[in-house]
Design an enzyme around this catalytic site. Structure first.
Site, PDB file in Angstrom:
ATOM      1  N   VAL A  72      16.099 -43.449  32.963  1.00 16.59           N
ATOM      2  CA  VAL A  72      16.120 -42.082  33.500  1.00 16.59           C
ATOM      3  C   VAL A  72      14.763 -41.725  34.120  1.00 16.59           C
ATOM      4  O   VAL A  72      14.694 -41.101  35.186  1.00 16.59           O
ATOM      5  CB  VAL A  72      16.520 -41.068  32.398  1.00 16.59           C
ATOM      6  CG1 VAL A  72      16.534 -39.646  32.964  1.00 16.59           C
ATOM      7  CG2 VAL A  72      17.898 -41.408  31.822  1.00 16.59           C
ATOM      8  N   LYS A  77      24.363 -34.204  20.271  1.00 18.72           N
ATOM      9  CA  LYS A  77      24.654 -33.292  21.382  1.00 18.72           C
ATOM     10  C   LYS A  77      25.477 -32.093  20.899  1.00 18.72           C
ATOM     11  O   LYS A  77      25.275 -30.970  21.362  1.00 18.72           O
ATOM     12  CB  LYS A  77      25.386 -34.059  22.484  1.00 18.72           C
ATOM     13  CG  LYS A  77      24.485 -35.106  23.155  1.00 18.72           C
ATOM     14  CD  LYS A  77      25.284 -36.094  23.966  1.00 18.72           C
ATOM     15  CE  LYS A  77      24.394 -37.105  24.675  1.00 18.72           C
ATOM     16  NZ  LYS A  77      25.146 -38.224  25.239  1.00 18.72           N
TER      17      LYS A  77
END
Ligand code: HSE
Length: 409
Positions: A18, A192
């Site tokens: 990323v 999450k």
């Protein structure tokens, strides 16, 4: 829009999948961002395992982006940046789900922005929608497919790949975590869901308080039987108000075809938000992958540059509820003899378990009895299953998997 404005300096911690994609994206988009914002963002320093000095990078930036992952030193670096009055952006779901309150509190005290859109569901803008668009909406429940790797594996297995082949492909395409056991055990999705629960209900939820199970123990024949009953399998996270408290969990779950999450396949993620006032909203899109996630990180950087985000809200603790109602799929491997079905239904009835549909298939010397129940308290079903397992005619451990009943047709 004066060309004389100084550049907006971004310090970058981490240069993996990323991090590298973010650096490239920022370089490609800098001119356009300067056009509408007046300042051109630029990477002022990069910290990797082998190069860069954190103190220098911190001193030389206007905003710090953390994409290293892991708890330490990411936590200390973010706290140091916040203490120095710098706005911060992170994609670190494990850190936020375990030390989020400490970070939120520090950011609130210091009056700096802490943005984390990329920590949940990749580029799907669920964090911003919950924080801003739905900030006046009392949310009742969230369902999410929030792990791209497991959703990819399940989709590929439906097409005929083995579990091992699908996992290897997810790793090579950059979806999986450095340690893919975080994906397949449900731990990544649990982190999450803890973050989504905090955003939706204002109540701090630690990763350790999320009940989760993954996809490693799924049996292929469960998928086949379920298809006959019109069900498809996903790894689904749920965060919901229950009995005046809050329940947060991640489980393999069957869905009927009409549910908005049923059609989400491959590395895509989706989050369904339910509330009386809005009925249901579903957001979906790429949940994993370097370039996709980098877009969410850059969106946060621009949000800070333009002043579009607000500091995190103070916590509002709620009790965690663990025994909740759900419909279940129940798989029984039984002897094919008189009285078996009657024995099974008697035990289920005694525990208030009502059957919605049933399939029986002979296997030669025995039979598979597969049914879907109406909603029942988990503890009630667990007691019934314990009694069923003790029957001589039940030949292997009964298997249960949760079913979401809503179809939103
Ligand atoms: N390993 C994660 C996933 C990456 O598969 O969803 C995005 O958080």
């Amino acid at each position: 829009m004066s060309a004389e404005q100084p550049p907006f300096r971004v310090g970058l911690l981490g240069h993996g999948t990323v991090g590298a994609a973010f650096e490239e994206l920022l370089a490609g988009r800098a001119e356009e961002i300067e056009r509408f914002n007046g300042r051109r963002p630029m990477i002022s320093g990069v910290l990797t395992r082998s190069q860069g000095d954190f103190e220098e990078i911190l001193a030389g930036c206007d905003l710090l982006v953390e994409l290293m992952g892991g708890l330490e030193p990411a936590r200390s670096y973010l706290l140091a940046a916040i203490a120095a009055g710098k706005d911060v952006v992170t994609a670190n779901k494990q850190l936020l789900s375990q030390h989020g309150e400490e970070l939120f509190e520090s950011a609130r005290e210091r009056g700096v922005r802490l943005r984390f859109e990329a920590a949940v569901a990749g580029v799907v803008p669920v964090v911003r929608v919950l924080e801003e668009s739905l900030s006046a909406t009392p949310i009742e429940r969230i369902h999410g497919i929030v792990n791209g790797t497991t959703n990819y594996i399940l989709s590929e297995m439906e097409k005929g790949s083995t579990y091992a082949e699908a996992l290897a492909e997810a790793q090579s395409r950059g979806f999986a975590e450095a340690d893919p056991s975080d994906d397949v055990t449900g731990r990544d999705a649990a982190a999450k869901m803890a973050i989504l629960a905090r955003l939706s209900f204002g109540s701090p939820v630690h990763l350790d308080e999320v009940r989760y199970e993954g996809i490693e123990h799924l049996q292929l024949d469960d998928l086949e039987y379920a298809r006959e009953l019109g069900l498809g399998l996903k790894l689904v996270g749920t965060a919901e108000r229950r009995d005046g408290g809050l329940s947060v969990s991640v489980h393999p779950t069957f869905l009927y075809a009409g549910h908005p999450l049923a059609s989400i396949s491959g590395p895509f993620n989706a989050v369904t938000v339910e509330s009386g006032g809005i009925t249901e909203i579903t957001m979906s899109g790429p949940g994993a992958g370097g370039p996709q996630t980098a877009n969410a990180v850059l969106g946060d950087v621009v949000s800070v540059m333009t002043g579009g985000a607000r500091p995190p809200a103070p916590p509002l603790p709620l009790t965690l509820v663990t025994d909740v109602q759900s419909a279940f799929y129940l798989h029984l491997d039984v002897a094919d003899q008189p009285g078996v079905l009657a024995g099974v239904t008697k035990v289920l009835g005694e525990h208030d378990v009502s059957i919605r549909s049933v399939v029986q298939r002979g296997t030669g010397e025995g039979a598979r009895l597969v049914m879907v129940t109406h909603p029942v308290l988990e503890s009630g079903l667990a007691h019934a299953v314990e009694q069923l397992a003790a029957f001589d005619f039940v030949r292997s451990a009964p298997r249960t998997i949760r079913v979401i009943e809503e179809e939103f047709l």
